[in-house]
Design a protein around this motif. Structure first.
Motif, mmCIF file in Angstrom:
data_model
loop_
_atom_site.group_PDB
_atom_site.id
_atom_site.type_symbol
_atom_site.label_atom_id
_atom_site.label_comp_id
_atom_site.label_asym_id
_atom_site.label_seq_id
_atom_site.Cartn_x
_atom_site.Cartn_y
_atom_site.Cartn_z
ATOM 1 N N ASP A 54 -13.449 -23.796 -16.296
ATOM 2 C CA ASP A 54 -14.503 -23.659 -17.278
ATOM 3 C C ASP A 54 -15.194 -22.309 -17.195
ATOM 4 O O ASP A 54 -15.504 -21.696 -18.207
ATOM 5 C CB ASP A 54 -15.551 -24.762 -17.091
ATOM 6 N N ILE A 55 -15.450 -21.822 -15.967
ATOM 7 C CA ILE A 55 -16.148 -20.553 -15.834
ATOM 8 C C ILE A 55 -15.308 -19.412 -16.383
ATOM 9 O O ILE A 55 -15.791 -18.538 -17.073
ATOM 10 C CB ILE A 55 -16.499 -20.274 -14.360
ATOM 11 N N ALA A 56 -14.020 -19.419 -16.067
ATOM 12 C CA ALA A 56 -13.153 -18.362 -16.582
ATOM 13 C C ALA A 56 -13.178 -18.336 -18.103
ATOM 14 O O ALA A 56 -13.189 -17.288 -18.717
ATOM 15 C CB ALA A 56 -11.717 -18.581 -16.090
ATOM 16 N N GLU A 57 -13.226 -19.516 -18.705
ATOM 17 C CA GLU A 57 -13.232 -19.583 -20.160
ATOM 18 C C GLU A 57 -14.585 -19.151 -20.709
ATOM 19 O O GLU A 57 -14.676 -18.404 -21.672
ATOM 20 C CB GLU A 57 -12.912 -21.021 -20.608
ATOM 21 N N VAL A 58 -15.678 -19.620 -20.085
ATOM 22 C CA VAL A 58 -17.014 -19.308 -20.568
ATOM 23 C C VAL A 58 -17.299 -17.818 -20.496
ATOM 24 O O VAL A 58 -17.834 -17.210 -21.412
ATOM 25 C CB VAL A 58 -18.079 -20.087 -19.765
ATOM 26 N N LEU A 59 -16.921 -17.208 -19.375
ATOM 27 C CA LEU A 59 -17.223 -15.800 -19.175
ATOM 28 C C LEU A 59 -16.255 -14.878 -19.876
ATOM 29 O O LEU A 59 -16.524 -13.690 -19.985
ATOM 30 C CB LEU A 59 -17.221 -15.477 -17.669
ATOM 31 N N GLN A 64 -8.785 -7.987 -13.039
ATOM 32 C CA GLN A 64 -7.409 -7.796 -12.608
ATOM 33 C C GLN A 64 -6.784 -9.128 -12.220
ATOM 34 O O GLN A 64 -7.309 -9.849 -11.383
ATOM 35 C CB GLN A 64 -7.358 -6.868 -11.390
ATOM 36 N N MET A 65 -5.648 -9.466 -12.843
ATOM 37 C CA MET A 65 -4.842 -10.619 -12.445
ATOM 38 C C MET A 65 -5.667 -11.897 -12.350
ATOM 39 O O MET A 65 -5.437 -12.741 -11.502
ATOM 40 C CB MET A 65 -4.174 -10.364 -11.083
ATOM 41 N N SER A 66 -6.664 -12.069 -13.218
ATOM 42 C CA SER A 66 -7.580 -13.197 -13.070
ATOM 43 C C SER A 66 -6.865 -14.540 -13.145
ATOM 44 O O SER A 66 -7.202 -15.468 -12.417
ATOM 45 C CB SER A 66 -8.683 -13.135 -14.131
ATOM 46 N N ALA A 67 -5.874 -14.668 -14.040
ATOM 47 C CA ALA A 67 -5.153 -15.947 -14.149
ATOM 48 C C ALA A 67 -4.416 -16.268 -12.862
ATOM 49 O O ALA A 67 -4.447 -17.395 -12.367
ATOM 50 C CB ALA A 67 -4.178 -15.894 -15.325
ATOM 51 N N LEU A 68 -3.763 -15.259 -12.294
ATOM 52 C CA LEU A 68 -3.018 -15.461 -11.053
ATOM 53 C C LEU A 68 -3.958 -15.818 -9.908
ATOM 54 O O LEU A 68 -3.676 -16.708 -9.105
ATOM 55 C CB LEU A 68 -2.221 -14.203 -10.718
ATOM 56 N N VAL A 69 -5.094 -15.116 -9.816
ATOM 57 C CA VAL A 69 -6.055 -15.376 -8.745
ATOM 58 C C VAL A 69 -6.557 -16.810 -8.826
ATOM 59 O O VAL A 69 -6.619 -17.527 -7.818
ATOM 60 C CB VAL A 69 -7.233 -14.378 -8.820
ATOM 61 N N GLU A 70 -6.920 -17.258 -10.019
ATOM 62 C CA GLU A 70 -7.419 -18.622 -10.175
ATOM 63 C C GLU A 70 -6.377 -19.652 -9.754
ATOM 64 O O GLU A 70 -6.686 -20.644 -9.096
ATOM 65 C CB GLU A 70 -7.837 -18.869 -11.619
ATOM 66 N N GLN A 193 -3.861 -10.638 -18.553
ATOM 67 C CA GLN A 193 -4.401 -11.399 -19.686
ATOM 68 C C GLN A 193 -3.524 -12.609 -19.980
ATOM 69 O O GLN A 193 -2.300 -12.533 -19.942
ATOM 70 C CB GLN A 193 -4.480 -10.510 -20.938
ATOM 71 N N ARG A 194 -4.149 -13.721 -20.274
ATOM 72 C CA ARG A 194 -3.424 -14.919 -20.667
ATOM 73 C C ARG A 194 -2.905 -14.775 -22.092
ATOM 74 O O ARG A 194 -3.595 -14.226 -22.943
ATOM 75 C CB ARG A 194 -4.334 -16.140 -20.586
ATOM 76 N N GLY A 239 -1.299 -21.945 -21.704
ATOM 77 C CA GLY A 239 -1.667 -20.562 -22.008
ATOM 78 C C GLY A 239 -2.073 -19.706 -20.842
ATOM 79 O O GLY A 239 -2.140 -18.472 -20.965
ATOM 80 N N GLY A 240 -2.352 -20.311 -19.679
ATOM 81 C CA GLY A 240 -2.693 -19.518 -18.507
ATOM 82 C C GLY A 240 -1.518 -19.177 -17.627
ATOM 83 O O GLY A 240 -1.631 -18.343 -16.727
ATOM 84 N N ASN A 241 -0.370 -19.794 -17.868
ATOM 85 C CA ASN A 241 0.811 -19.543 -17.045
ATOM 86 C C ASN A 241 1.805 -18.587 -17.693
ATOM 87 O O ASN A 241 2.861 -18.316 -17.129
ATOM 88 C CB ASN A 241 1.509 -20.862 -16.701
ATOM 89 N N VAL A 242 1.471 -18.118 -18.881
ATOM 90 C CA VAL A 242 2.218 -17.041 -19.537
ATOM 91 C C VAL A 242 1.234 -15.881 -19.648
ATOM 92 O O VAL A 242 0.224 -15.988 -20.345
ATOM 93 C CB VAL A 242 2.716 -17.464 -20.933
ATOM 94 N N VAL A 243 1.494 -14.802 -18.932
ATOM 95 C CA VAL A 243 0.501 -13.735 -18.826
ATOM 96 C C VAL A 243 1.080 -12.405 -19.315
ATOM 97 O O VAL A 243 2.293 -12.194 -19.323
ATOM 98 C CB VAL A 243 -0.011 -13.584 -17.373
#
Length: 377
Positions: A54-59, A64-70, A193-194, A239-243
Motif C-alpha cells: 500500500d505504501i509503495a502505491e500511495v507514495l 532505484q529498483m523499488s519493485a525488486l527491493v519490496e 519501474q513497474r 504488474g510488479g513482477n514485470v519491470v
C-alpha cells in the motif's frame, strides 16, 4: 489512514535512515518508504504484506529498483509471526567476504528479518544483496537461489540462443554464502519501474510513446518465450513482477515458478492471460479489451476481438500478427496447456521491434555452462 499506517506497535520504535546517497531523490518520500518497511516488520504477517504494497502505491515511489527491493523484503517478512520480534537483530552487517567483489554498497530497504543493499560488481553492473537480521536463513536462501539459477542452467543446456534470451530478460541469483548467523544472497538488480505504472502514465507525465509500447510488448513476448521454450512458466506476472528500465523489460520474482507442463492454465496466474492484460493496458485499449478473471468465454471472445481491432488502429499491425496473437488469445480463453508463445515470438512484427540482446544478466559461460562470476548454489 496515514497515522494508522505509520504507528508502530506498543514498545517498538521507528528510525528512518538516509539511503541512496549517490543520487538525488525525494528524501521525505523515501524516508516514509523505509519507515513502512520497518513498521511492516513489527506487524502481523497479513498487515506487513499489505503495508509494504500500500505504501509503495500511495507514495508513487520511483526509487532505484523499488519493485525488486519490496519483493526481496516481502518474501522474508511474509514468514514472520507477530511474536517473533525478539528473535531479530536491529540491523545488518556488510559481509567481509563481499568486499573484494562488490563496491559502493548502500542500504535501500530494511524489513523485520532482512535488509537489502545495492552495490556494484567488478563489471560495473548493479547487484542487489539481501542480508539477514536473524540466523538460519542460509539453507532457505540457497534453495531460492537454486530455483533462480536453474532457469539459466536450463537455457544454457538448450543452446546459445536460448541462453542469450534468458540473460537478456531474466535476472538470476549470482551467489549465496556466509554463515548460518550471517548469510548473504546476491542477485542481479533489475528495473526501476513497474509495467503497471508505466502503462498508467498520461500524456506529458511520462506516457510511453507508441514505439516504446510496441518495443515493451515485443520484449514481454520474448521473455515468456525464453521461459516457456526451456520448460518453465512464471505463474505470477502481475504488474510488479514485470519491470522496466526505460523501455527495457525484465521479469522478476520467481517464487511461483513451475515447470511449463505443470504451469497454471487458468486465472491471473496463467502467463498468457497476464500478457493479454498488460498488452491492452500498454496500448490503452480500454476495459472492454482486457482479460478479466470472472468473465464468461463469450465476453472474453468479445474482449479479444476488441483488443485485436485496437492494435490494428494504434500499432498498425498486419494480419499475420493478428493471426498469431489470436492463437495465444484463443488458448487463453480455452485454458489450453500450450500457451503458444513460439508462434507469437517468431512473428515478423515482434522480431522487427525487439531491441538487440544485451546479455545484461549474464552469469554463465555459453561454452561450459559454468559461472563467469558468483557460483552455483
Amino acid at each position: 489512514r496515514w497515522l494508522k499506517l505509520f504507528m508502530p506497535q506498543a514498545g517498538s520504535s521507528l528510525v528512518c535512515k538516509r539511503v541512496l546517497r549517490r543520487r538525488p531523490f525525494n528524501m521525505t518520500s523515501f524516508c516514509l518508504v523505509i519507515c513502512s518497511f520497518l513498521s511492516a516488520g513489527l506487524a502481523p504477517v497479513a498487515t506487513a504484506h499489505r503495508t509494504l504494497s500500500d505504501i509503495a502505491e500511495v507514495l508513487d515511489i520511483d526509487s532505484q529498483m523499488s519493485a525488486l527491493v519490496e519483493i526481496l523484503l516481502q518474501n522474508e517478512d511474509v514468514e514472520m509471526k507477530s511474536d517473533d520480534e525478539k528473535l531479530f537483530g536491529s540491523g545488518c552487517r556488510w559481509p567481509a567476504a563481499l568486499h573484494s567483489r562488490y563496491t559502493g554498497e548502500h542500504e535501500v530497504g530494511t524489513g523485520a528479518t532482512a535488509c537489502v543493499y545495492l552495490a556494484t560488481d567488478m563489471e560495473g553492473k548493479t547487484v542487489a544483496v539481501k542480508l539477514a537480521k536473524s540466523a538460519n536463513k542460509l539453507e532457505k536462501w540457497r534453495e531460492e537461489c537454486q530455483n533462480m539459477q536453474k532457469l539459466h542452467l536450463s537455457a544454457c543446456a538448450s543452446g546459445p540462443n536460448a541462453l542469450s534470451l534468458m540473460e537478456t530478460y531474466v535476472p538470476t541469483c549470482l551467489e549465496v554464502g556466509g554463515t548460518q548467523n550471517d548469510p548473504y544472497y546476491v542477485m542481479h538488480a533489475a528495473g526501476s519501474q513497474r509495467i503497471s505504472k508505466a502503462a498508467k502514465a498520461k500524456e506529458g507525465k511520462g506516457a510511453l510513446s507508441t514505439a516504446d509500447q510496441i518495443k515493451i510488448f515485443s520484449q514481454f513476448v520474448a521473455a515468456l518465450y525464453a521461459l516457456h521454450s526451456v520448460g518453465w512458466g512464471h505463474n505470477d506476472l502481475h504488474g510488479g513482477n514485470v519491470v522496466l528500465q526505460g523501455s527495457r523489460l525484465s521479469l522478476i520474482d520467481f517464487g511461483s515458478l513451475r515447470t511449463y507442463s505443470s504451469s497454471k492454465t487458468q486465472g491471473s496466474k496463467r502467463d498468457g492471460n497476464r500478457l493479454w492484460e498488460h498488452t491492452a493496458k500498454l496500448a490503452k485499449c480500454g476495459k472492454a479489451s482486457l482479460w478479466q478473471k470472472k468473465a464468461s468465454n463469450d465476453v472474453l471472445q468479445q474482449h479479444a476481438d476488441n483488443l485485436k481491432q485496437c492494435l490494428r488502429n494504434k500499432w498498425s499491425v498486419d494480419e499475420a500478427f493478428i493471426s498469431d496473437l489470436d492463437i495465444v488469445l484463443q488458448a487463453d480463453i480455452g485454458g489450453e496447456q500450450n500457451q503458444h508463445m513460439t508462434e507469437l515470438f517468431q512473428n515478423k512484427f515482434v522480431q522487427d521491434h525487439l531491441p538487440e540482446l544485451d546479455h545484461q544478466f549474464q552469469w554463465l559461460a555459453a561454452d561450459t555452462c559454468q559461472p563467469i562470476k558468483g557460483s552455483i548454489a
